[in-house]
Design an enzyme around this catalytic site. Sequence first.
Site, short mmCIF file in Angstrom:
data_model
loop_
_atom_site.label_atom_id
_atom_site.label_comp_id
_atom_site.label_asym_id
_atom_site.label_seq_id
_atom_site.Cartn_x
_atom_site.Cartn_y
_atom_site.Cartn_z
N ASN A 321 81.05 54.38 31.19
CA ASN A 321 80.84 54.87 30.04
C ASN A 321 79.75 56.35 30.11
OD1 ASN A 321 79.47 55.14 27.54
ND2 ASN A 321 77.68 53.94 27.72
N ASP A 348 78.59 61.71 38.29
CA ASP A 348 77.91 59.98 37.71
C ASP A 348 78.41 58.83 38.97
OD1 ASP A 348 76.95 58.39 36.35
OD2 ASP A 348 78.11 58.37 34.89
ZN ZN Z 1 75.36 58.54 31.78
#
Ligand code: ZN
Lengths: 475, 334
Positions: A321, A348
């Site tokens: 996401n 991330d």
């Molecule tokens: Zn995020």
Amino acid sequence: MAEMRVGDTVERLDVERAWLVDPVAGREGPGEISVRGGRLESVSWLKGAAAKGVGPEGVLVLPGLLDIHVHLREPGNEDAETIATGLAAAAHGGFTSVAAMPNTTPAADDPAVFARVRAAAESSGSPVELLLHGAVTAGRAGERLAALGELADAGAVGFSDDGAPVKTPVLMRNALLYLGAIGLPVFEHAEDLGLTANAEGHEGVVSAILGLKGWPVAGEEAAVARDLALLAGVLPDAPGARLHVTHVSTAPALELVRRAKAAGLPVTCDVTPHHLAFTDEWLAGARRWSWEAVAGDGTVRDPWADRALVGRPFDTATKVNPPLRSADHAAAVLAALLDGTADAVATDHAPHTDVDKHVEFGIAANGISGVETALSVLLAAVAAGKLPLLRAVKALTTGPASVLGARPGRRGAPRGLVVGAAADLVVVDAGATWTVTAETLASRGKNSPLLGRELPGRVLLTVADGRLAYRDGES
Amino acid sequence: MIAAPAPGATWQHRHVLDVDVFSAADIDLVMRTADEMKEILARPIPKVPALRGTSVTIIFWEASTRTRVSFEVAAKNLSADVVNIAAGTSSVVKGESLVDTIRTVEALGADMIVMRHSVSGAPYLAAEVFGGPVLNGGDGWHGHPTQALLDLYTMRARLGDVAGRKVVILGDILHSRVARSNIWTLTAMGADLWLCGPTTLLRGFDAWATRWADGRAAPGHGRFTVTSDIDAALRDAEVVMALRLQRERMDAGLLPSLREYSARFGLTRERLAAARPDALVMHPGPMNEGVEIAADVAVLDRSVILDQVANGVAVRMALLYLLSGGHPEGMSGG
Ligand SMILES: [Zn+2]
């Protein structure tokens, strides 16, 4: 070096006839470096006959890399990652500094959590620098501000409710105002939750075919538009306000950032290696790079017709996401990196356990374990002629450093090959490959869609703050 | 007890997870095998020993008596040992994981698994974990391969070859695994496929139909046609398949009301008059009569809805048989 262990000072290191990249000087070319007593003693650029046969497809020497967006899961989910395994993974990936997101359990909304993770970093013995983001709102719940000033005093480099956006616009506005006076950025995960409830994949042809609930492009664009409007609105009162949009994944959102920058707004953004190089067709089982999924005229190719579906569909390692986007958006991510709209590449890095990932696609946790593969993925883009090497290195060094701005970290902002400073560098063989497996990943998170794949760019050595952070077992 | 594939047998698939990986030849083989099964079903005792000693475990995480019973009858007709497990939807979210359930079932002796699940893609995870064949009885919005194959079988039984024939799927395409699997089989067999419904329930399908240039489709002329114009869709149609509309679509804000839906997209006699006079009427069931299909349409002579149910058993027998390593000729004299 044979007897050296992680954390030991690198007393003596000579790298001869390598391709040096200094993103601060904006220079790359054949050269040699030497380290003595943990200090970078010399950097010499080779010319003429001495430089012959040295190229960017061989051994590279880069400054230590900086990742401004990782999830290290401690405290609260040490089965997925600990500070120690996360820092080891970072070093394997060539990173000498990482900034951890605050979505732990409990959330880092209070300096006590900072103290706890700093102690874990200290006891890990890793020389990789651990930087910390604080939460924007208490418990990341979007209702009350977290202890912003106290967290800043405790050394926070940014603030984020990542995992989710800052839920309410008024809290976002107040955070920008309040942190504007302190001079630290809000790191925003841009997602309009009203458009993405239960979303499973990028809304497009692949999600239509696979029967996955779509995460529309407008969900990111609307969120970025909201945040930019709020930023513009607070500047008269808080000229120091800064917005950083993290993991931007869509063409329209990148265009909004591009225009906002051109208009002089204090906004920066990063993109991830997976949104740059992977696409939504990976959910259907494709594994070709994004630039291989586009036809000559820029249209997205059909992986079914191309017989490009080599893996099994619905591999939860591809669930992340924001979701992997279609190849046209990946091309926009690459273009944003090339033209400077994207200031940095951030991974991330989101390690997860099998308990959270070896389940049905729709209920699997979001995230890709990516800190160890980021450099290799960018080198694959470099090898394909899609990205200049110097730009790739800047996106992993000076770019993210400029996002964080001047900070009191032990090594400061510039990340070049600085003679006389503590050695902070990575030696990577661009011509050598390594295979991504559960065994070769130092992270506890084995949730990489690259598992089983041979990648270019084998990290031979990572030196952080003059000390050994990682060394390839076979070098 | 499972017969080894005969030399020259062309069935290459270990599982039936969806029909997107099936070639036209694969589909033909299923149809031919289903023909054999229809013959068996016509016998006084419709039972053959093809799967004797084979344990077929049927696990439904989502309730559906019709499909479950169809698989059960199919497996029993082949003399398989059938174990039924009603897993219940709550366990998808918490409790025993799918992986644990599959491993347990395998340890208890399952040779084949038939499963239904509310999450798209779940059978692929089961197939990764399980040592034997997995047959998808419907997963989320994604696929319902046995339904698509029985739909095709039913069309062929009435019309012969479907190539060039106008087939209309009408209704809630977005949430329909039946529609998705039918897209693969019907385009593979060359039908002139139309999808019709409210635009909120068609999102993404026009892009699927037209966007990818693969040599088969010129710009504006996709592999199938997507429209909200029901009159254009039904004009000269040879097959009309209505899909079930669920009340949740109103709650999700996708449609104003059931009344408005049935007025605009319900399959009525008046609407059907635009189709060919002998057009087949189909429905995967269960029907909401008076919503997506008028009661007097469902009982027309050309409604083949009950054929679909009967053919479902033959097609499922065919797939169980092929997955067990059988080949169609092997059934002759069975
Ligand atoms: Zn995020």
